[in-house]
Design a protein around this motif. Structure first.
Motif, PDB file in Angstrom:
ATOM      1  N   PHE A 320      37.439  35.075  46.520  1.00  0.00           N
ATOM      2  CA  PHE A 320      37.106  35.718  45.152  1.00  0.00           C
ATOM      3  C   PHE A 320      37.317  37.138  45.189  1.00  0.00           C
ATOM      4  CE2 PHE A 320      35.238  36.484  41.152  1.00  0.00           C
ATOM      5  CZ  PHE A 320      35.258  35.433  40.508  1.00  0.00           C
ATOM      6  N   VAL A 321      37.856  37.692  44.316  1.00  0.00           N
ATOM      7  CA  VAL A 321      38.510  39.244  44.226  1.00  0.00           C
ATOM      8  C   VAL A 321      37.869  39.644  42.882  1.00  0.00           C
ATOM      9  CG1 VAL A 321      40.191  40.918  44.253  1.00  0.00           C
ATOM     10  CG2 VAL A 321      40.223  38.636  45.747  1.00  0.00           C
ATOM     11  N   VAL A 322      37.247  40.842  43.080  1.00  0.00           N
ATOM     12  CA  VAL A 322      36.582  41.609  42.087  1.00  0.00           C
ATOM     13  C   VAL A 322      37.012  43.262  42.046  1.00  0.00           C
ATOM     14  CG1 VAL A 322      34.137  42.623  40.971  1.00  0.00           C
ATOM     15  CG2 VAL A 322      34.511  40.130  41.844  1.00  0.00           C
ATOM     16  N   GLY A 323      37.281  43.797  40.956  1.00  0.00           N
ATOM     17  CA  GLY A 323      37.602  45.170  40.864  1.00  0.00           C
ATOM     18  C   GLY A 323      36.316  45.826  39.905  1.00  0.00           C
ATOM     19  N   ILE A 324      35.921  47.072  40.438  1.00  0.00           N
ATOM     20  CA  ILE A 324      34.843  47.775  39.660  1.00  0.00           C
ATOM     21  C   ILE A 324      35.589  49.135  39.065  1.00  0.00           C
ATOM     22  CG2 ILE A 324      32.642  48.817  39.419  1.00  0.00           C
ATOM     23  CD1 ILE A 324      32.450  45.950  39.795  1.00  0.00           C
TER      24      ILE A 324
END
Length: 483
Positions: A320-324
């Motif tokens: 799972f990939v998240v960008g802030i």
């Protein structure tokens, strides 16, 4: 006219920021009207002020400790490193340009210092006590003549100076003696006494050293602060990044220009985090691209080092990939940047249905938002934004419902396949949201659900300050201040 109490350190990381925070709260609880101040701070950890400008995270927290709304007046000069010995200069919350270290040292700095001292004068005239934080060491021989954050400020404000040393690192007595010997006689007169910070052990073993300091300099040891486990954000942008692999393998890309890394502290406490810089390290259950001071340059760094391809491959295999913030911008389809990197149109990673255009105006706001992502749909969260990019998405991550308390309806972020991106710094400090995300991934991995223990920043400030108060000679400090 108010009084000035200044915290200086024998080195970076001595604990100036948190000792200043604790003294802000202690004096406020005693009924004094207190505000924090730091003339110049170099940090990539910043936060929005009540005026909408940007200030250091340290002075933001110190303002909360004073039970005040964070103001740009508390940190007039903020330097945000950009790499290649250049920094963005933020004055009174607004970016005013990008300069090299030499350009800043020889030209810009002096005028900004004069303006910052006018701000300090105004604070001292309108409050009982100004708690001033120094920067680094006050006696670096190569920098002392150019220093605008330590003894020059103390002399201007006629401040009572507490010199703090980190005894956990070792060499604390030597560092205090070395600092005192390199101060001028006039500067030594401003020093009220010494504090030993982060001590583990029997305090009585230190007493021979205390006697030496008191005899040599006629200054008191004002306290020995024990090492305290706390959840207050660490301010120093040079803080080390621990590699911890928990039940879930959470990986954060340690970008060259990583910013606002305090976003991830709840993940450290809940599970542990592994910071990575190489393509062959990437294999996490959750991979996060953090905020960046130079989004496009860090995207190209990932591309050139194979990290982008490794993230895409891991995503295809189930990560799972998240960008802030900047990480969200990188994960989109396209970035047009004629402002920060001036590279024009640049292809994004492509995991999110979003496009970003950089503008000259920086948005620095407190936000309340409602999540659209299915796993946490309709959940209300809080955070803040500090960005120059404007993004559009076919599938927004959330709807901003309030900006600085004003009602709005504004989509932000993006949702992809096993991925999302958001402009909300601090989203993981919304414990219910973080618990929902981590438990979704834990369930997929066959792990038991976890329940995050919620805590408040206010409680942590109060708890930490009580420990400091119990271990300081507060009566002497108050008498020396004359309040």
């Amino acid at each position: 006219m108010g009084r000035a109490l200044m915290i200086q350190g024998t080195s970076s990381g001595a604990g100036k920021s948190l000792l200043a925070l604790a003294l802000c709260r202690i004096l406020t609880n005693l009924g004094y009207d207190v505000v924090p101040f730091k003339s110049q701070n170099m940090s990539l950890n910043s936060a929005p002020s009540i005026e909408g400008g940007e200030i250091s995270r340290a002075q933001y927290l110190q303002a909360l400790a004073c039970k005040k709304k964070p103001s740009v007046r508390f940190n007039p000069i903020l330097l945000k490193p950009e790499g290649n010995m250049r920094s963005q200069v933020v004055f009174m919350g607004k970016p005013i340009g990008s300069v090299s270290a030499r350009e800043y040292m020889l030209s810009t700095k002096e005028e900004l210092f004069k303006r910052a001292m006018r701000v300090l004068d105004e604070l001292m005239h309108s409050h009982d006590v100004v708690v001033i934080e120094g920067a680094g060491s006050p006696v670096e021989i190569n920098l002392k003549d150019y220093d605008i954050a330590n003894m020059r400020v103390a002399r201007h404000a006629n401040a009572k100076v507490i010199l703090v040393a980190d005894i956990d690192r070792g060499g604390s007595f030597a560092s205090i003696v070395g600092t005192m010997e390199l101060l001028s006689e006039e500067e030594r007169e401003l020093v009220m006494g010494f504090v030993f910070n982060k001590f583990r052990g029997d305090k009585s073993l230190l007493e021979p050293g205390f006697g030496y300091l008191e005899q040599r300099y006629r200054k008191r040891v004002l306290g020995v602060i024990p090492y305290v486990d706390h959840k207050l954000p660490e301010e120093d942008s040079l803080a080390e990044f621990p590699k911890v692999k928990g039940d879930l393998h959470i990986q954060i890309i340690k970008l060259p220009h990583i910013s606002n890394f305090t976003d991830f502290e709840p993940l450290h406490w809940a599970n542990g985090v592994d910071y990575v810089t190489k393509a062959d390290e990437i294999e996490g259950d959750l991979i996060i691209i953090p905020g960046s001071k130079n989004t496009v340059e860090d995207l190209l760094w990932m591309r050139e080092n194979g990290i982008e391809d490794a993230i895409i491959q891991a995503h295809c295999e189930g990560s799972f990939v998240v960008g802030i913030c900047g990480g969200f911008q990188m994960l989109g389809k396209e970035i047009i940047d004629n402002v920060e990197s001036k590279r024009g149109k640049v292809r994004g990673v492509g995991l999110l249905p979003a496009k970003t255009i950089f503008t000259m105006e920086k948005r620095t706001n407190h936000l309340k938002s409602e999540i659209l992502w299915e796993q946490a749909k309709k959940m209300e969260v809080e955070g803040y934004e500090i960005r120059m990019g404007r993004s559009t998405s076919e599938r927004p991550f959330s709807i901003i419902k309030e900006i600085n308390g004003a009602k709005v309806f504004e989509p932000e972020g993006a949702i992809g396949e096993r991925s999302f991106g958001t402009y909300l710094h601090g989203i993981f400090h919304n414990f219910a949201f973080t618990e929902r995300l981590l438990n979704m991934l834990r369930l997929e991995k066959g792990l038991e659900s976890l329940s995050l223990k919620e805590w408040s920043l206010e409680e942590e400030i109060e708890r930490f300050s009580r420990v400091v108060e119990e271990n300081l000679d507060l009566n002497y400090i108050l008498s020396e201040l004359g309040v």
